[in-house]
Design an enzyme around this catalytic site. Sequence first.
Site, PDB file in Angstrom:
ATOM      1  N   ASP A  64       4.501   1.594   2.876  1.00 50.06           N
ATOM      2  CA  ASP A  64       3.500   2.637   3.107  1.00 50.06           C
ATOM      3  C   ASP A  64       4.064   4.004   2.699  1.00 50.06           C
ATOM      4  O   ASP A  64       3.991   4.985   3.440  1.00 50.06           O
ATOM      5  CB  ASP A  64       3.043   2.659   4.569  1.00 50.06           C
ATOM      6  N   PHE A  93       0.636  13.623   8.322  1.00 49.01           N
ATOM      7  CA  PHE A  93       1.225  12.325   8.631  1.00 49.01           C
ATOM      8  C   PHE A  93       1.827  11.734   7.348  1.00 49.01           C
ATOM      9  O   PHE A  93       1.298  11.924   6.267  1.00 49.01           O
ATOM     10  CB  PHE A  93       0.155  11.370   9.158  1.00 49.01           C
ATOM     11  N   GLY A  94       2.917  10.992   7.487  1.00 49.87           N
ATOM     12  CA  GLY A  94       3.441  10.258   6.334  1.00 49.87           C
ATOM     13  C   GLY A  94       4.941  10.346   6.166  1.00 49.87           C
ATOM     14  O   GLY A  94       5.572  11.340   6.534  1.00 49.87           O
ATOM     15  N   ASP A 134      -8.438   2.891   3.158  1.00 42.87           N
ATOM     16  CA  ASP A 134      -7.122   3.468   3.412  1.00 42.87           C
ATOM     17  C   ASP A 134      -6.998   3.883   4.874  1.00 42.87           C
ATOM     18  O   ASP A 134      -7.243   3.087   5.761  1.00 42.87           O
ATOM     19  CB  ASP A 134      -6.874   4.625   2.438  1.00 42.87           C
ATOM     20  N   HIS A 169       0.841  -1.206   0.000  1.00 40.81           N
ATOM     21  CA  HIS A 169       0.000   0.000   0.000  1.00 40.81           C
ATOM     22  C   HIS A 169       0.872   1.250   0.000  1.00 40.81           C
ATOM     23  O   HIS A 169       1.533   1.572   0.973  1.00 40.81           O
ATOM     24  CB  HIS A 169      -0.978   0.014   1.186  1.00 40.81           C
TER      25      HIS A 169
END
Length: 416
Positions: A307, A325-326, A154, A63
């Site tokens: 991710d 976020f990420g 998601d 993902h």
Amino acid sequence: MTSTLLRKVRVVDTRSPYHGQVVDIRIQDEQITAISNSLSEDENEEVIDLEGYSVSPGWVEMHSDFADPGSEERENLQSGAGAALNGGFSTVCLTPGTFPVLQSKSDIEYIYGKGSNLPVNLLPIGALSRNMAGEEMTEMFDMSISGAVAFSDDFNSVDNPNLLKMALLYAKPNNLTVVNFPFEKRLASGGQMNEGHTATYLGLKGIPAMSEELMVSRDLEILSYTEGHLHLSRISTAGSVERIREAKAKGYHVTCDVNLYNLLLVDSALHEYDSVYKVLPPLRTEEDRQALIAGINDGTIDAIAVDHTPMDVERKKCEYHNASFGMAYLEQAFGLYGAELKNSISIEKWVECLTAGPRESYGMGQVNIVEGSPAELTIFDPNMAWTSTRNSSVSLAYNQPFLNKPLVGKAFGIFN
């Protein structure tokens, strides 16, 4: 007929009779046709000398967000595929949270059409509910006919238990994969990082482990009722590992994955409010990290995901509370494994968690290094020391925390 001969390459594939051997591999018209200790060269055959390199089935990323359509300033299909290629991934499953959401046949066909000339397989994940709002189920079967590999909302965890129940019941006879990110938003409302000592010290609102574990327990109860197949995405706590381990022992058809960053880092990495480490699920504790590694090694956790969640500078270089976020690190993933995890997770287990694990979780066909198998391969040097730099990175992402860090192990390329 095109023919390629890979010479003197070491096989890493525990499901192949050639595992651990140095062999020659002949590929003709996208299929492995011969494997032997020594193959004679055919006329007009391309020969690639790979002495010192290893080969495995092509790595699958479960993902990632390539931000196309709608946010191409963060990433696009071409730059994302280039980053995947640099990282050794032959297949990337794309999350549905784009603008618009991937929720119809035409949305799925858009990804296949635009990605058809890229070297990496881009497989879209369709939304589970319309606009990922958690209320009305999408036309999952229609999307599957067009090539959707799984169905998920998601980062929008499915709050409505009846929706998850109905999706699992619908998916079962149609052999579709339902995916949920276990995250009880009301328990984690406003949370910025893992709830614990570091959050208290920094004065940041925490995201408790319970916000994940409560949802895992609920989802497993619903799965028990439906007797379907559920994939739990991005698990991050010791409690989640234990609950899934118990469910598998009872015979539940549950699979799960963990983000690589949760195997690498803990919440103390945020001690200077560095928003590049602001991720969801958050970085947890050392106890959680060790439990996740144990879950990988005993088979409780089926797959390791990157991710890849690219962000531009405006979304990350700002006050910590306002940062998105990420984290983005597709290109560095294998080098991080080699630098930090190879003594805890064997190379055979790493390959399994990037090949057989994802493919079984999403109901995809297996690829193995045997005669007659499709030639989807990753070629890599497990010992090469290197450094990834901004100039060498093809990803558009600003939020790459592992640039200019020492890495060990590098993908040489893919055959796809």
